[in-house]
Design a protein around this motif. Structure first.
Motif, PDB file in Angstrom:
ATOM      1  N   GLY A 131       0.819  -1.216   0.000  1.00  0.00           N
ATOM      2  CA  GLY A 131       0.000   0.000   0.000  1.00  0.00           C
ATOM      3  C   GLY A 131       0.848   1.258   0.000  1.00  0.00           C
ATOM      4  O   GLY A 131       0.576   2.211  -0.753  1.00  0.00           O
ATOM      5  N   GLN A 132       1.859   1.270   0.838  1.00  0.00           N
ATOM      6  CA  GLN A 132       2.764   2.421   0.915  1.00  0.00           C
ATOM      7  C   GLN A 132       3.473   2.640  -0.424  1.00  0.00           C
ATOM      8  O   GLN A 132       3.581   3.765  -0.904  1.00  0.00           O
ATOM      9  CB  GLN A 132       3.786   2.189   2.030  1.00  0.00           C
ATOM     10  N   ARG A 134       2.434   1.670  -3.451  1.00  0.00           N
ATOM     11  CA  ARG A 134       1.446   2.148  -4.433  1.00  0.00           C
ATOM     12  C   ARG A 134       1.181   3.638  -4.251  1.00  0.00           C
ATOM     13  O   ARG A 134       1.068   4.382  -5.217  1.00  0.00           O
ATOM     14  CB  ARG A 134       0.147   1.365  -4.285  1.00  0.00           C
ATOM     15  N   GLN A 135       1.087   4.058  -3.017  1.00  0.00           N
ATOM     16  CA  GLN A 135       0.834   5.465  -2.743  1.00  0.00           C
ATOM     17  C   GLN A 135       1.990   6.335  -3.236  1.00  0.00           C
ATOM     18  O   GLN A 135       1.788   7.344  -3.890  1.00  0.00           O
ATOM     19  CB  GLN A 135       0.622   5.681  -1.238  1.00  0.00           C
ATOM     20  N   GLU A 139       1.680   9.021  -6.268  1.00  0.00           N
ATOM     21  CA  GLU A 139       1.946  10.451  -6.059  1.00  0.00           C
ATOM     22  C   GLU A 139       3.009  10.956  -7.035  1.00  0.00           C
ATOM     23  O   GLU A 139       2.862  12.039  -7.604  1.00  0.00           O
ATOM     24  CB  GLU A 139       2.420  10.705  -4.618  1.00  0.00           C
TER      25      GLU A 139
END
Length: 143
Positions: A131-132, A134-135, A139
């Motif tokens: 998740g981190q 992908r974020q 961004e």
């Protein structure tokens, strides 16, 4: 867990670099190439002359190394030792290059460069960090 797929290695490498710049623990990232194939690019024809020239180049460098090492211990004209070793290396290298090529009997009369290529490159990341990652990638792609 796969979080992104890229058509070439350079894009996958850039994605990992973006993660690294964002202080992401990149030791949790793996780049996986799929549908790997060997690609051999033919660079040109190999003749006895070219083989001798390549051998002379290698022999010259080896002769320089040996000449410098022996020249350290030479008393007086150390440069003569270096010159002799380089010339001897050039001659022996050319001879061995030509002989080695002639002994192939025309089996491989070309020079080539090989590399492995994949159809796609996937970024695989431990599930707890997916998740981190992908974020961060979302961004940097948007910004």
């Amino acid at each position: 867990m796969t979080i992104a797929t890229y058509p070439n290695y350079l894009e996958a490498q850039r994605a990992v670099d973006r993660l690294s710049d964002a202080k992401f623990p990149v030791d949790r990232v793996t780049i996986v190439g799929t549908d790997v194939r060997l690609v051999e690019r033919v660079l040109g024809r190999m003749t006895i002359g070219r083989a001798a020239l390549a051998g002379a180049g290698s022999g010259g460098w080896f002769g320089l190394l040996v000449g410098v090492l022996l020249g350290i211990f030479a008393v007086g004209a150390w440069w003569q030792v270096v010159v002799f070793a380089v010339v001897a290396g050039l001659l022996w290298g050319a001879a061995f290059g030509a002989i080695a090529h002639a002994m192939t009997g025309g089996q491989r009369d070309f020079k080539s460069a090989s590399n492995l290529q994949a159809s796609t490159y996937s970024l695989m990341i431990d599930a707890e960090y997916a998740g981190q990652a992908r974020q961060i990638l979302g961004e940097t792609a948007a910004g």
